[in-house]
Design a protein around this motif. Structure first.
Motif, PDB file in Angstrom:
ATOM      1  N   MET A 196      37.890  30.943  35.947  1.00  0.00           N
ATOM      2  CA  MET A 196      37.963  32.307  35.466  1.00  0.00           C
ATOM      3  C   MET A 196      37.365  32.369  34.060  1.00  0.00           C
ATOM      4  N   THR A 197      36.509  33.323  33.851  1.00  0.00           N
ATOM      5  CA  THR A 197      35.871  33.463  32.545  1.00  0.00           C
ATOM      6  C   THR A 197      36.785  34.217  31.589  1.00  0.00           C
ATOM      7  N   ASP A 198      36.417  34.163  30.333  1.00  0.00           N
ATOM      8  CA  ASP A 198      37.161  34.910  29.320  1.00  0.00           C
ATOM      9  C   ASP A 198      37.119  36.405  29.619  1.00  0.00           C
ATOM     10  N   LEU A 199      35.973  36.887  30.073  1.00  0.00           N
ATOM     11  CA  LEU A 199      35.842  38.303  30.406  1.00  0.00           C
ATOM     12  C   LEU A 199      36.744  38.681  31.581  1.00  0.00           C
ATOM     13  N   ASP A 200      36.835  37.820  32.587  1.00  0.00           N
ATOM     14  CA  ASP A 200      37.722  38.073  33.724  1.00  0.00           C
ATOM     15  C   ASP A 200      39.183  38.136  33.270  1.00  0.00           C
ATOM     16  N   ARG A 201      39.566  37.212  32.419  1.00  0.00           N
ATOM     17  CA  ARG A 201      40.944  37.165  31.905  1.00  0.00           C
ATOM     18  C   ARG A 201      41.248  38.426  31.084  1.00  0.00           C
ATOM     19  N   PHE A 202      40.288  38.819  30.248  1.00  0.00           N
ATOM     20  CA  PHE A 202      40.443  40.027  29.433  1.00  0.00           C
ATOM     21  C   PHE A 202      40.605  41.254  30.322  1.00  0.00           C
ATOM     22  N   GLU A 203      39.796  41.334  31.373  1.00  0.00           N
ATOM     23  CA  GLU A 203      39.897  42.465  32.298  1.00  0.00           C
ATOM     24  C   GLU A 203      41.270  42.508  32.962  1.00  0.00           C
ATOM     25  N   MET A 204      41.762  41.369  33.405  1.00  0.00           N
ATOM     26  CA  MET A 204      43.083  41.326  34.046  1.00  0.00           C
ATOM     27  C   MET A 204      44.177  41.765  33.083  1.00  0.00           C
ATOM     28  N   GLU A 205      44.086  41.322  31.834  1.00  0.00           N
ATOM     29  CA  GLU A 205      45.076  41.706  30.835  1.00  0.00           C
ATOM     30  C   GLU A 205      45.029  43.209  30.569  1.00  0.00           C
ATOM     31  N   LEU A 206      43.807  43.757  30.470  1.00  0.00           N
ATOM     32  CA  LEU A 206      43.671  45.196  30.241  1.00  0.00           C
ATOM     33  C   LEU A 206      44.232  46.003  31.402  1.00  0.00           C
ATOM     34  N   VAL A 207      43.937  45.600  32.613  1.00  0.00           N
ATOM     35  CA  VAL A 207      44.442  46.308  33.791  1.00  0.00           C
ATOM     36  C   VAL A 207      45.962  46.299  33.786  1.00  0.00           C
ATOM     37  N   THR A 208      46.556  45.158  33.482  1.00  0.00           N
ATOM     38  CA  THR A 208      48.018  45.068  33.420  1.00  0.00           C
ATOM     39  C   THR A 208      48.568  45.990  32.340  1.00  0.00           C
TER      40      THR A 208
END
Length: 91
Positions: free
Chosen positions: A1-13
């Motif tokens: 998982m990339t940093d961008l993917d992790r950031f997106e998941m955190e934002l969605v949450t």
């Protein structure tokens, strides 16, 4: 998982939590409390929240005298922005 993917998941949450919070507040306050005074009313409330947030950050306090935390203040600002955008879109 990339940093961008992790950031997106955190934002969605976080934004899903914001939606739940806004719906809870709307149920408590009703549909007219923020729109009663139009966009300027929302701007004034957001400005007050920015002042509170700035004071918390400046002093390093965990919460204001009435228990508002830095996280609460950020979330309220997001909420005011959402209400402002919603109001603006309806005009």
């Amino acid at each position: 998982m990339t940093d961008l993917d992790r950031f997106e998941m955190e934002l969605v949450t976080e934004f899903n939590e914001m939606v739940a919070l806004l719906l809870k507040k709307r149920a408590s306050y009703g549909p007219h409390n923020l729109v009663r005074f139009g966009a300027i009313g929302i701007v004034i409330r957001a400005s007050d929240k920015i002042d509170r947030l700035a004071n918390l950050v400046r002093t390093g306090d965990v919460a204001s005298a009435d228990g508002d935390t830095v996280e609460d203040a950020w979330r309220d600002l997001i909420g005011y922005a959402g209400h402002g955008e919603h109001l603006d879109a309806r005009l």
